[in-house]
Design a protein around this motif. Structure first.
Motif, PDB file in Angstrom:
ATOM      1  N   GLY A   1       0.775  -1.175   0.064  1.00 44.60           N
ATOM      2  CA  GLY A   1      -0.121   0.115   0.185  1.00 44.60           C
ATOM      3  C   GLY A   1       0.957   1.231  -0.025  1.00 44.60           C
ATOM      4  N   ALA A   2       1.938   1.186   0.807  1.00 42.21           N
ATOM      5  CA  ALA A   2       2.662   2.381   0.911  1.00 42.21           C
ATOM      6  C   ALA A   2       3.489   2.608  -0.608  1.00 42.21           C
ATOM      7  N   LEU A   3       3.630   1.588  -1.114  1.00 43.83           N
ATOM      8  CA  LEU A   3       4.493   1.454  -2.600  1.00 43.83           C
ATOM      9  C   LEU A   3       3.585   2.112  -3.520  1.00 43.83           C
ATOM     10  N   PHE A   4       2.449   1.770  -3.511  1.00 44.10           N
ATOM     11  CA  PHE A   4       1.272   2.111  -4.537  1.00 44.10           C
ATOM     12  C   PHE A   4       1.176   3.787  -4.071  1.00 44.10           C
ATOM     13  N   CYS A   5       0.921   4.027  -3.124  1.00 44.51           N
ATOM     14  CA  CYS A   5       0.725   5.414  -2.643  1.00 44.51           C
ATOM     15  C   CYS A   5       1.985   6.345  -2.976  1.00 44.51           C
TER      16      CYS A   5
ATOM     17  N   LEU B   1      -6.049   2.036  -4.654  1.00 42.23           N
ATOM     18  CA  LEU B   1      -5.271   0.878  -4.246  1.00 42.23           C
ATOM     19  C   LEU B   1      -4.327   0.627  -2.970  1.00 42.23           C
ATOM     20  N   GLY B   2      -3.525   1.665  -2.856  1.00 35.06           N
ATOM     21  CA  GLY B   2      -2.529   1.864  -1.768  1.00 35.06           C
ATOM     22  C   GLY B   2      -3.300   2.096  -0.388  1.00 35.06           C
ATOM     23  N   VAL B   3      -4.228   3.072  -0.713  1.00 33.80           N
ATOM     24  CA  VAL B   3      -5.074   3.207   0.766  1.00 33.80           C
ATOM     25  C   VAL B   3      -5.881   1.875   1.084  1.00 33.80           C
TER      26      VAL B   3
END
Length: 123
Positions: free
Chosen positions: A16-20, A46-48
Motif C-alpha cells: 500500500g505504501a508503495l502504491f501511494c 489501491l494503496g489506501v
C-alpha cells in the motif's frame, strides 16, 4: 499462524505504501490533468485499500476486534475515490483543459459534438 499473519499484514502495508508513493510520483511527473487524475485515483486508491486492509487484519487477528469503522472506510474509499477522479477529469474536459500534445486519441470529442448538434437541431 502468527508468522504468516504478520507477514501478510506487513506485505499489505508495504504494498500500500508503495502504491501511494507511485501515485505521488505520478502526480508530480505526468504531463496533464487527465493522466495525473488517473495516477491519483488508481494507485492511491489501491494503496489506501491495502493499508486499510492490513490494519483491519491486524485488529482482527491480533487484538481480536472486528473494526466496522475500517470496513466502512474501505468501502467508502473504494466507491468515492474513482468517482471523484472521473468527475474531476470530466469537469476539466468540459471546461476546456487541453489534452497532452502526445495524446493519441480523444474519444469524447465526437460524442460531445454529436450531442451538441442534436441539441441545436431540436431547438
Amino acid at each position: 499462524m502468527s508468522l504468516i499473519g504478520e507477514l501478510l499484514i506487513a506485505i499489505l502495508v508495504l504494498l500500500g505504501a508503495l502504491f501511494c508513493g507511485l501515485g505521488a510520483f505520478g502526480l508530480v511527473r505526468l504531463p496533464d490533468v487527465y493522466l495525473r487524475s488517473h495516477a491519483a485515483t488508481k494507485s492511491a486508491t489501491l494503496g489506501v485499500l491495502c493499508v486499510l486492509t492490513g490494519a483491519f487484519l491486524f485488529f482482527f487477528f491480533y487484538i481480536d476486534t472486528l473494526s466496522v469503522k475500517l470496513l466502512l472506510a474501505i468501502v467508502f474509499v473504494f466507491i468515492t475515490s474513482p468517482v471523484a477522479g472521473h468527475l474531476n477529469g470530466r469537469a476539466a474536459y468540459r471546461s476546456g483543459v487541453p489534452l497532452w500534445k502526445g495524446s493519441v486519441q480523444d474519444d469524447l470529442k465526437p460524442v460531445l459534438e454529436k450531442n451538441k448538434t442534436k441539441q441545436d437541431d431540436s431547438q
